[in-house]
Design a protein around this motif. Structure first.
Motif, short mmCIF file in Angstrom:
data_model
loop_
_atom_site.label_atom_id
_atom_site.label_comp_id
_atom_site.label_asym_id
_atom_site.label_seq_id
_atom_site.Cartn_x
_atom_site.Cartn_y
_atom_site.Cartn_z
N HIS A 134 0.83 -1.17 0.20
CA HIS A 134 0.10 0.26 0.10
C HIS A 134 0.78 1.23 0.18
O HIS A 134 1.49 1.28 1.68
CB HIS A 134 -0.74 0.49 0.91
CG HIS A 134 -1.83 1.54 1.04
ND1 HIS A 134 -2.83 1.13 0.23
CD2 HIS A 134 -2.16 2.35 1.57
CE1 HIS A 134 -3.64 2.44 0.25
NE2 HIS A 134 -3.27 2.53 1.06
N HIS A 141 1.25 5.99 -1.67
CA HIS A 141 0.68 6.77 -2.12
C HIS A 141 1.88 7.08 -1.96
O HIS A 141 2.53 8.06 -1.37
CB HIS A 141 -0.26 7.51 -1.16
CG HIS A 141 -1.46 7.16 -1.11
ND1 HIS A 141 -2.45 6.14 -1.50
CD2 HIS A 141 -1.73 6.26 0.10
CE1 HIS A 141 -3.64 6.16 -1.26
NE2 HIS A 141 -3.37 5.63 -0.04
N HIS A 195 -9.21 0.98 1.22
CA HIS A 195 -9.35 1.45 2.37
C HIS A 195 -10.68 0.74 3.25
O HIS A 195 -11.79 1.21 2.94
CB HIS A 195 -9.31 2.95 2.72
CG HIS A 195 -7.90 3.02 2.29
ND1 HIS A 195 -8.11 5.03 0.82
CD2 HIS A 195 -6.63 3.09 2.39
CE1 HIS A 195 -6.84 4.76 0.82
NE2 HIS A 195 -6.32 4.66 1.34
N HIS A 243 -6.24 -1.56 5.90
CA HIS A 243 -5.99 -0.75 7.77
C HIS A 243 -6.55 -1.91 8.38
O HIS A 243 -5.64 -2.52 9.30
CB HIS A 243 -6.38 0.43 7.93
CG HIS A 243 -5.92 1.41 6.44
ND1 HIS A 243 -4.06 1.52 7.25
CD2 HIS A 243 -5.72 2.39 6.20
CE1 HIS A 243 -3.35 3.19 6.30
NE2 HIS A 243 -4.43 3.31 5.52
N ASP A 303 2.52 3.30 2.78
CA ASP A 303 0.95 4.28 3.34
C ASP A 303 1.26 5.33 2.73
O ASP A 303 2.06 6.12 1.35
CB ASP A 303 0.36 4.33 3.73
CG ASP A 303 -0.60 4.64 4.10
OD1 ASP A 303 -1.24 5.27 2.78
OD2 ASP A 303 -2.08 4.92 5.04
#
Ligand code: ZN
Length: 449
Positions: free
Chosen positions: A55, A57, A229, A266, A317
């Motif tokens: 995960h 970004h 998410h 998460h 993340d």
């Protein structure tokens, strides 16, 4: 053809000695244990299979450290998100290539050989599609190519600002699609991917997608992974209950055929029942313990979930600090701090916490990125070596080596990293680091000016 020889290597069946690995055309063509080194072998002490970062970004690496000040007394995830939205307002495709490039270099240097990019920045600064709808995805592909990291691209579907199809906020204009434009984006993005890339889709969250839209877009995954998410924040859980009478994970388990293709990112706030049902579903819980700590999200019930047979993987993340070992350490420490105990996530079969979490993250990461893994014949040649000169490994035996790496090694613990059979990191340093770091510095300096 390349041949590597290791004093010790972590193979799918466990630690092995005197291991010779043969690589051809990016794949492992032979693994032999208990064999002598041969004259042309490259020798190393300890080899591990590369991890998948499930995960990410990437662009958020460019704002790492920019939101660690007190803005108002109730600072939380949502006030961080406002800062993040202001940062991303200005990003161009070139910025994305520059920022992701450095993030990917840092991932490689920390033991990740693949990244699943949860990619939601699709539109230009005014919220319009670029002439090429996959312009931003192309920047991501270029950054992955330059860094050598394996890419699993997950274009994000994002259409609403809150549960129940609420209108989006202005800060979300760069993310937005409808079902038709998302299908076009998916097709254009897939066309840009190299042969060894993975592909899936990511409905952003139940805040951003309605039940009808979720049903409509799932076929676009085409058998690949589906990431979403879920239950990162208590406010999100409360809003979900107000909308549907159900918590986000409960709703997904009841309405979305969650199975081994899914990764619930998460999944922090679970009831015991949700925890056990998610574990039984075969889905991967995509844990990002460093970001979850940074954002004050909460603590995932990892001890219960693993006992129930659940699959986990790790992600970086927000990329506040890219460090595979650090994610595993933060995961174990979160459990210890909550329960005031030690050695929480070992098992009878694998008592070493470091080794248990490494193995779990390896398997869950591969499942969530639809990629091969492990030092085994036929798998991609994605592996790394530890730097045996690091004092953390003094006198190490294999029983404690991964505990030393996860809990006690500081930096410079990794020596070399191969991805697709090519050595991208040597002496702990990525071969393209200087050029990629220089471009990153220029891009971020201009963005913050
Ligand atoms: Zn995320």
């Amino acid at each position: 053809m390349t041949s590597l020889w290791f004093e010790r290597a972590l193979l799918p069946g466990g630690w092995a000695q005197d291991v010779r690995v043969t690589i051809d055309a990016g794949r492992i063509t032979d693994v032999a244990a208990g064999v002598a080194v041969q004259p042309h072998d490259e020798r190393h002490a300890i080899a591990l299979p590369g991890l998948a970062n499930l995960h990410c970004h990437g662009f958020q690496r460019g704002m790492a450290g920019l939101s660690e000040f007190r803005g108002r007394p109730d600072d939380d995830f949502w006030s961080w998100r406002e800062i993040m939205y202001r940062f991303l307002d200005r990003l161009t495709p070139d910025d994305i290539a520059a920022i992701n490039g450095l993030a990917f270099v840092e991932m490689m240097e920390s033991g990740f050989t693949r990244v699943a990019e949860f990619h939601y920045l699709h539109n230009d600064a005014d919220g319009r599609r670029y002439a090429d709808p996959a312009e931003m995805a192309g920047a991501m592909v270029a950054a992955a190519d330059e860094s050598g990291i394996g890419l699993t691209l997950l274009p994000v579907f994002y259409a609403h600002g809150d549960f129940g199809g609420a209108p989006p906020a202005p800060g979300q204009r760069r993310f937005l699609s409808d079902v038709d434009s998302f299908a076009a984006l998916v097709a254009a993005s897939r066309a840009k991917l190299p042969a060894d890339a993975g592909f899936g889709i990511a409905p952003h969250s139940l805040r951003a997608v309605t039940a009808e839209e979720l049903t409509a877009i799932l076929p676009l995954a085409d058998g690949g992974p589906v990431h979403i998410h879920a239950a990162e924040q208590t406010r999100e859980v409360e809003a979900s209950v107000a909308w549907s009478g159900q918590r986000p994970v409960e709703w997904l388990l009841d309405h979305a055929d969650v199975d081994a293709r899914w990764c619930l990112v998460h999944a922090t706030h679970l009831t015991d029942d949700e925890c056990d049902r998610l574990a039984a579903s075969g889905a991967v819980a995509g844990l990002c313990p460093v970001t979850e700590a940074n954002l004050g999200d909460g603590i995932f019930p990892a001890a219960r979930y693993l006992v129930a047979g659940g699959h986990i993987g790790i992600g970086t993340d927000s990329n506040i600090l890219i460090d595979a070992a650090g994610e595993l350490r933060a995961l174990e420490y979160s459990q210890r701090l909550r329960d005031r105990r030690r050695a929480m996530l070992g098992s009878d079969a694998v008592p070493s916490i470091g080794e248990r979490l490494f193995r779990e993250a390896l398997a869950g990461g591969a499942r969530a990125t639809a990629a091969g893994t492990g030092i085994a014949m036929g798998q991609p040649a994605d592996l790394f070596t530890l730097d045996i000169q690091n004092t953390a490994f003094a006198g190490a035996d294999m029983r404690t080596i991964l505990d030393r790496w996860v809990f006690a090694a500081r930096d410079k613990a990794i020596d070399c990293v191969w991805r697709g059979g090519r050595k991208w990191v040597a002496g702990g340093r990525h071969i393209a680091r200087d050029a990629i770091a220089a471009r990153y510095r220029t891009a971020v300096t201009a963005l913050l000016a």
